[in-house]
Design a protein around this motif. Structure first.
Motif: not given
Length: 491
Positions: A38, A42, A48, A51, A56, A59, A63, A426
């Motif tokens: 991640w 980024q 991200f 956003y 999303c 993400d 995660n 995140s």
């Protein structure tokens, strides 16, 4: 039929012996590697920021989805999944230059009264702490429901008496990470002076009361609905909310001992060592493991006495938080490279991880104390294992942040620094961390709902994964929605 199924569910989580330390470490390594991937995405692509809905979704897949498959579909081949996370992160890191930092909108000249807002925050937001706490909450929420499905390996579930497993580590890590951030209030007090004991106890009860009420509600609902429960986990009436609820007042009491032993780490080890002596040199250990359940204490002996181990874990978390949360102090002039590394937050995390790990292997080694790990007792080896595991996991997260976001704490104003840190965090993990106990409560409620309405043990892999994916999506959706609405619910 219902009694037969309840008995089957009891057998499903009874008599388990766990897995090896290497197995637990291999599976849980997916969490920091996901954070690495991640962070690389980024820092190299700014995917991200802003956003969007697509951001999303990615993400969430990274995660939450990766953690779900790590503990289910990829549980027998964790290193394949680890490579699938590490290789694209390495390729993107090598092939793409870092993107420039997003500029913040200029502000009008500030008044003298606004100087505090522009000066650096002594306790800034730390993305690596948020990432680790958020990822720990994600895997906790997944595991408490996944354990009721056959797609979740038995070796990951809590062991009966002696041994190590992923869920055994999860319980201790939940307490440890709460300890890390709880020290923030004492770090804010000038010159480290503690308020009077009476004030500390009153403040601690404000935090403890909601948790104790949740514990009572869970007790009534579990008994009233005849919900399948594993008595040797905490006892007949005790549950994890009671453990969490009794921590604040006892921590307030132990803060008085801080004047005599000015180190949370030493204080936690002394407490765990004395508890271990009581287990080994008296009949306490045998009482917890084998006594008949005849009165209130014997019926809840696991929860009552393991609390001392969890209290030690919480204090050890405070020890890590006491040097990980404050701003990195400027290095001394003409200091050597070794001194700079040793005095940095990352260096101190690595040293802390090394010391806890050395103490853990001393406690379990044949040439050391030769003790066994027991989450049920929350004994000395379990305490040291939790401290070691969490310290090196947090150290990995800190290393990721140090390498990929080196300019986080070099902003001109607090507002700019806060924006940089938010961009380096995140949103899914930030949201899980922001309202952690509310998310945990929601996960418990949904877990109960699924178990009351579905025969989880009789479901296929496809059905199990569908339900688990929908469940963690619902939990994540509520967490992100609360964050988007700027709602923080503190219990």
């Amino acid at each position: 039929m219902e009694k037969d199924y309840k008995q089957l569910k009891m057998q499903h989580v009874s008599g388990l012996t766990g897995s090896s330390l290497f197995d637990v470490n291999s599976v849980s390594l997916a969490m920091p590697l996901t954070i690495l991937l991640w962070s690389v995405i980024q820092s190299r692509m700014r995917l991200f920021t802003p956003y969007t809905s697509a951001a999303c979704f990615v993400d969430f897949l990274l995660n939450c989805g990766v953690t779900l498959v790590a503990t289910t579909l990829y549980s027998s081949s964790p290193w394949l999944l680890n490579l699938l996370l590490l290789l694209p992160a390495a390729f993107l890191y090598i092939s793409s230059p870092p993107m420039p930092i997003r500029p913040t909108a200029p502000r009008p000249p500030t008044k003298a009264s606004d100087a505090r807002k522009t000066s650096p925050d002594p306790l800034p937001m730390k993305p690596f702490i948020t990432h680790y706490r958020g990822s720990m909450m994600v895997i906790t929420c997944i595991a408490i429901l996944a354990v009721d499905f056959r797609v979740f390996p038995r070796r990951f579930a809590k062991v009966e008496n002696w041994g190590t497993s992923l869920m055994d580590m999860g319980v201790g890590s939940f307490v440890f990470t709460n300890g890390v951030v709880s020290v923030r209030s004492s770090l804010k007090t000038p010159s480290g002076k503690l308020p009077p004991l009476s004030m500390r106890l009153v403040a601690s009860m404000r935090h403890a009361t909601p948790l104790l009420i949740l514990g009572i509600i869970r007790l009534i609902s579990v008994k009233g609905l005849d919900y399948a429960e594993h008595v040797t986990e905490y006892g007949v009436h005790w549950n994890f909310f009671f453990t969490l609820g009794f921590l604040p007042p006892f921590v307030a009491l132990f803060q008085s001992a801080f004047a005599l032993v000015p180190s949370y780490a030493v204080l936690s080890y002394v407490l765990a060592a004395f508890y271990e002596l009581a287990l080994d040199k008296t009949n306490l250990g045998a009482f917890i493991l084998t006594a008949q359940r005849t009165d209130l204490i014997s019926k809840n002996r696991e929860g009552i006495f393991s609390f001392f181990g969890y209290l030690a874990i919480f204090l050890a978390g405070q020890s890590l938080g006491s040097f990980a949360l404050p701003r990195q102090s400027p290095p001394p002039k003409n200091a050597s490279k070794a001194t700079l590394i040793r005095q940095s937050i990352l260096g101190r995390l690595v040293i802390s991880a090394f010391l806890w790990t050395a103490l853990f292997y001393l406690s379990v080694s044949y040439y050391g104390f030769g003790l066994g790990v027991s989450r049920r007792l929350a004994n000395l080896p379990y305490f040291l294992w939790v401290c070691s595991f969490n310290s090196y996991q947090i150290a990995i997260c800190c290393a990721i942040e140090t390498v990929l976001f080196p300019n986080l704490y070099k902003a001109a104003t607090r507002e700019e620094e806060k924006q940089r840190c938010r961009d380096a965090t995140s949103t899914v993990l930030f949201s899980f961390n922001r309202n952690g106990l509310v998310v945990f409560l929601l996960a418990n409620l949904l877990t109960g709902l699924v178990n009351m309405t579905m025969p989880t043990l009789h479901m296929s892999v496809f059905q199990s994964m569908g339900i688990l994916l929908g469940y963690i999506a619902a939990v994540a959706g509520v967490a992100v929605a609360l964050d988007r609405l700027n709602v923080s619910i503190k219990l």
